[in-house]
Design a protein around this motif. Structure first.
Motif, short mmCIF file in Angstrom:
data_model
loop_
_atom_site.label_atom_id
_atom_site.label_comp_id
_atom_site.label_asym_id
_atom_site.label_seq_id
_atom_site.Cartn_x
_atom_site.Cartn_y
_atom_site.Cartn_z
N LEU A 1 56.94 -35.51 -12.24
CA LEU A 1 55.87 -36.18 -13.00
C LEU A 1 56.26 -37.64 -13.20
O LEU A 1 57.00 -37.97 -14.14
CB LEU A 1 55.71 -35.51 -14.37
N PRO A 2 55.79 -38.56 -12.33
CA PRO A 2 56.23 -39.96 -12.41
C PRO A 2 55.74 -40.66 -13.66
O PRO A 2 54.70 -40.29 -14.22
CB PRO A 2 55.60 -40.61 -11.17
N LEU A 3 56.48 -41.70 -14.05
CA LEU A 3 56.02 -42.60 -15.13
C LEU A 3 54.70 -43.23 -14.69
O LEU A 3 54.53 -43.54 -13.50
CB LEU A 3 57.10 -43.66 -15.33
N ARG A 4 53.77 -43.37 -15.63
CA ARG A 4 52.46 -43.97 -15.30
C ARG A 4 52.52 -45.47 -15.54
O ARG A 4 52.90 -45.91 -16.63
CB ARG A 4 51.38 -43.38 -16.21
N TRP A 5 52.17 -46.24 -14.52
CA TRP A 5 52.25 -47.71 -14.66
C TRP A 5 51.25 -48.33 -13.72
O TRP A 5 51.33 -48.13 -12.50
CB TRP A 5 53.67 -48.18 -14.35
N LYS A 6 50.27 -49.03 -14.27
CA LYS A 6 49.27 -49.75 -13.48
C LYS A 6 48.62 -48.88 -12.41
O LYS A 6 48.45 -49.31 -11.26
CB LYS A 6 49.91 -50.98 -12.84
N ALA A 7 48.36 -47.65 -12.75
CA ALA A 7 47.63 -46.70 -11.88
C ALA A 7 48.31 -46.46 -10.53
O ALA A 7 47.67 -46.03 -9.57
CB ALA A 7 46.19 -47.18 -11.66
N ARG A 8 49.62 -46.74 -10.45
CA ARG A 8 50.32 -46.46 -9.19
C ARG A 8 50.66 -44.99 -9.11
O ARG A 8 51.01 -44.38 -10.13
CB ARG A 8 51.62 -47.26 -9.12
N PRO A 9 50.61 -44.40 -7.90
CA PRO A 9 50.93 -42.98 -7.79
C PRO A 9 52.41 -42.70 -8.09
O PRO A 9 52.76 -41.65 -8.62
CB PRO A 9 50.60 -42.64 -6.33
N ARG A 10 53.28 -43.66 -7.73
CA ARG A 10 54.70 -43.54 -8.00
C ARG A 10 55.26 -44.92 -8.29
O ARG A 10 54.80 -45.90 -7.71
CB ARG A 10 55.43 -42.99 -6.76
N VAL A 11 56.18 -45.01 -9.22
CA VAL A 11 56.69 -46.32 -9.63
C VAL A 11 58.18 -46.39 -9.31
O VAL A 11 58.93 -45.47 -9.64
CB VAL A 11 56.48 -46.52 -11.15
N HIS A 12 58.58 -47.49 -8.65
CA HIS A 12 59.99 -47.68 -8.33
C HIS A 12 60.59 -48.63 -9.37
O HIS A 12 59.88 -49.45 -9.95
CB HIS A 12 60.13 -48.27 -6.92
N LEU A 13 61.91 -48.52 -9.56
CA LEU A 13 62.57 -49.39 -10.54
C LEU A 13 62.30 -50.87 -10.23
O LEU A 13 62.11 -51.67 -11.14
CB LEU A 13 64.08 -49.11 -10.53
N ARG A 14 62.23 -51.21 -8.93
CA ARG A 14 61.99 -52.63 -8.59
C ARG A 14 60.60 -53.08 -9.02
O ARG A 14 60.39 -54.27 -9.27
CB ARG A 14 62.23 -52.88 -7.10
N ASP A 15 59.64 -52.14 -9.18
CA ASP A 15 58.31 -52.51 -9.68
C ASP A 15 58.35 -52.90 -11.16
O ASP A 15 57.40 -53.50 -11.67
CB ASP A 15 57.32 -51.33 -9.57
N LEU A 16 59.42 -52.50 -11.84
CA LEU A 16 59.49 -52.73 -13.29
C LEU A 16 60.32 -53.94 -13.67
O LEU A 16 60.55 -54.18 -14.85
CB LEU A 16 60.04 -51.48 -13.99
N MET A 17 60.78 -54.70 -12.66
CA MET A 17 61.54 -55.93 -12.96
C MET A 17 60.67 -56.85 -13.80
O MET A 17 59.55 -57.20 -13.39
CB MET A 17 61.92 -56.67 -11.67
N GLY A 18 61.13 -57.18 -14.97
CA GLY A 18 60.39 -58.11 -15.84
C GLY A 18 59.22 -57.47 -16.58
O GLY A 18 58.52 -58.15 -17.31
N ALA A 19 59.00 -56.16 -16.39
CA ALA A 19 57.86 -55.50 -17.04
C ALA A 19 58.19 -55.18 -18.51
O ALA A 19 59.34 -54.96 -18.85
CB ALA A 19 57.52 -54.22 -16.31
N ASP A 20 57.16 -55.14 -19.33
CA ASP A 20 57.33 -54.72 -20.72
C ASP A 20 56.65 -53.36 -20.87
O ASP A 20 55.43 -53.25 -20.81
CB ASP A 20 56.70 -55.75 -21.66
N LEU A 21 57.45 -52.34 -21.08
CA LEU A 21 56.90 -50.97 -21.15
C LEU A 21 56.43 -50.59 -22.55
O LEU A 21 55.88 -49.50 -22.75
CB LEU A 21 57.95 -49.96 -20.68
#
Ligand code: SF4
Ligand code: SF4
Length: 326
Positions: A273-293
């Motif tokens: 069950l992947p973390l939900r982020w910007k409606a992506r089907p799967r989120v990689h750690l590199r997608d979260l660089m600089g993101a505020d969760l």
């Protein structure tokens, strides 16, 4: 093995949201020298999934940019990943607190004779599974001879200063119940562990973390085989404590799998069950660089009742023994 997710999908667990990210929990792979009955990762000696060096570097880059202060390294037996020491030593150089979820017996595996010293030299906090202080119970859950080997390894860690006053080397133990029952209160059990391990074996440790068994993977499958799944879920739901919602670990932690994909917690990782982020089907750690969760919705299913039952349960033990609202 029976699939548990289909039985957990329909849920009335409350919606919860993230707070500030404090801990990066990284699963270095599913290989393990043990194959415990209750393993929620389904780890074992035959598993080949291992985090590659390139992904380890992505984890390090994330630590540098995110300012996360705590790195929780898990597996399988994370120490069996050939890049374990690179991740740990770099994390420490960055000033990050590092926790190693250690099964103890890995310290006696071939090629690991200097592992305990490495952990001490880098002041890594050890979180070690010892699901009972009685040999028979440990061997039934974790395999024959595991208790005796665990005691030897604990003595070795104590000799290096782990778990002893003023050493600054933290050794915490982890307990989980043998069967489909809620764990006992953490405080009194911790006192029993201290007394028994000290009197019988001369072993010292810091804290005992008491964990609830999650109705997923090997344990969930065993419940289904025995016709006890629904009964166990009813037990968790009847013991629901809403106040535990404030401090479930997914509020401040993300879990990274061996390929670098991220989840709200280790259990969601195991359920796919992947973390939900910007409606992506799967989120990689590199997608979260600089993101505020902060404020991001958490993916919940019925297994989440395992975290909120009774005294609550997280990778840091009972929730009611931790500061609230963090
Ligand atoms: S030692 Fe831990 S990771 Fe390995 S099989 Fe047992 S529970 Fe799973
Ligand atoms: S199972 Fe995971 S997502 Fe659910 S409450 Fe527990 S930590 Fe949060």
């Amino acid at each position: 093995m029976h699939a548990t997710l289909p039985l957990l999908e329909a849920t009335d667990f409350p919606a919860i949201r993230r707070t500030r990210l404090e801990t990066l929990q990284v699963n270095l792979g599913y290989r393990c020298n043990q194959s415990c009955v209750h393993c929620h990762v389904n780890a074992g000696p035959q598993r080949t999934e291992q985090m590659a060096l390139g992904t380890v570097f992505e984890v390090i880059a994330f630590l540098k940019t995110s300012g996360v202060k705590s790195l929780d390294v898990t597996g399988g037996a994370p120490e069996l990943n050939p890049h374990f020491r690179t991740l740990v030593s770099t994390g420490r150089e960055l000033g990050v607190q590092v926790m190693d979820r250690c099964n103890l017996t890995v310290l006696e595996q071939p090629g690991q004779h200097d592992l305990a010293q490495f952990l001490a030299d880098h002041r890594v906090e050890i979180v070690a599974s010892l699901p009972c202080y009685l040999e028979e119970n440990v061997d039934r859950q974790r395999g024959k001879g595991v208790f005796e080997a665990s005691i030897r390894c604990l003595k070795h860690l104590n000799a290096l200063g782990y778990g002893t006053p003023d050493s600054g080397l933290t050794l915490n133990l982890v307990y989980n119940p043998q069967g489909p029952v809620l764990p006992p209160a953490q405080g009194p059990l911790e006192r029993d562990y201290h007394r028994h391990l000290s009197e019988r074996y001369g072993i010292a440790f810091n804290q005992l973390y008491v964990l609830t068994n999650m109705p997923i993977q090997r344990f969930g499958s065993m419940l289904i085989s025995k016709g006890q799944f629904e009964q166990y879920m009813a037990l968790l739901k009847n013991a629901y404590e809403p106040r535990n919602l404030d401090s479930v670990m997914c509020r401040s932690l993300v879990s990274v799998d061996w390929r670098g994909y991220v989840y709200d917690c280790d259990f969601n990782q195991m359920l796919g069950l992947p973390l939900r982020w910007k409606a992506r089907p799967r989120v990689h750690l590199r997608d979260l660089m600089g993101a505020d969760l902060n404020g991001n919705g958490i993916v919940v299913r019925d297994h989440c009742y395992g975290c909120t039952a009774g005294q609550g349960s997280s990778c840091g033990g009972a929730l009611d023994a931790q500061p609230r609202g963090s």
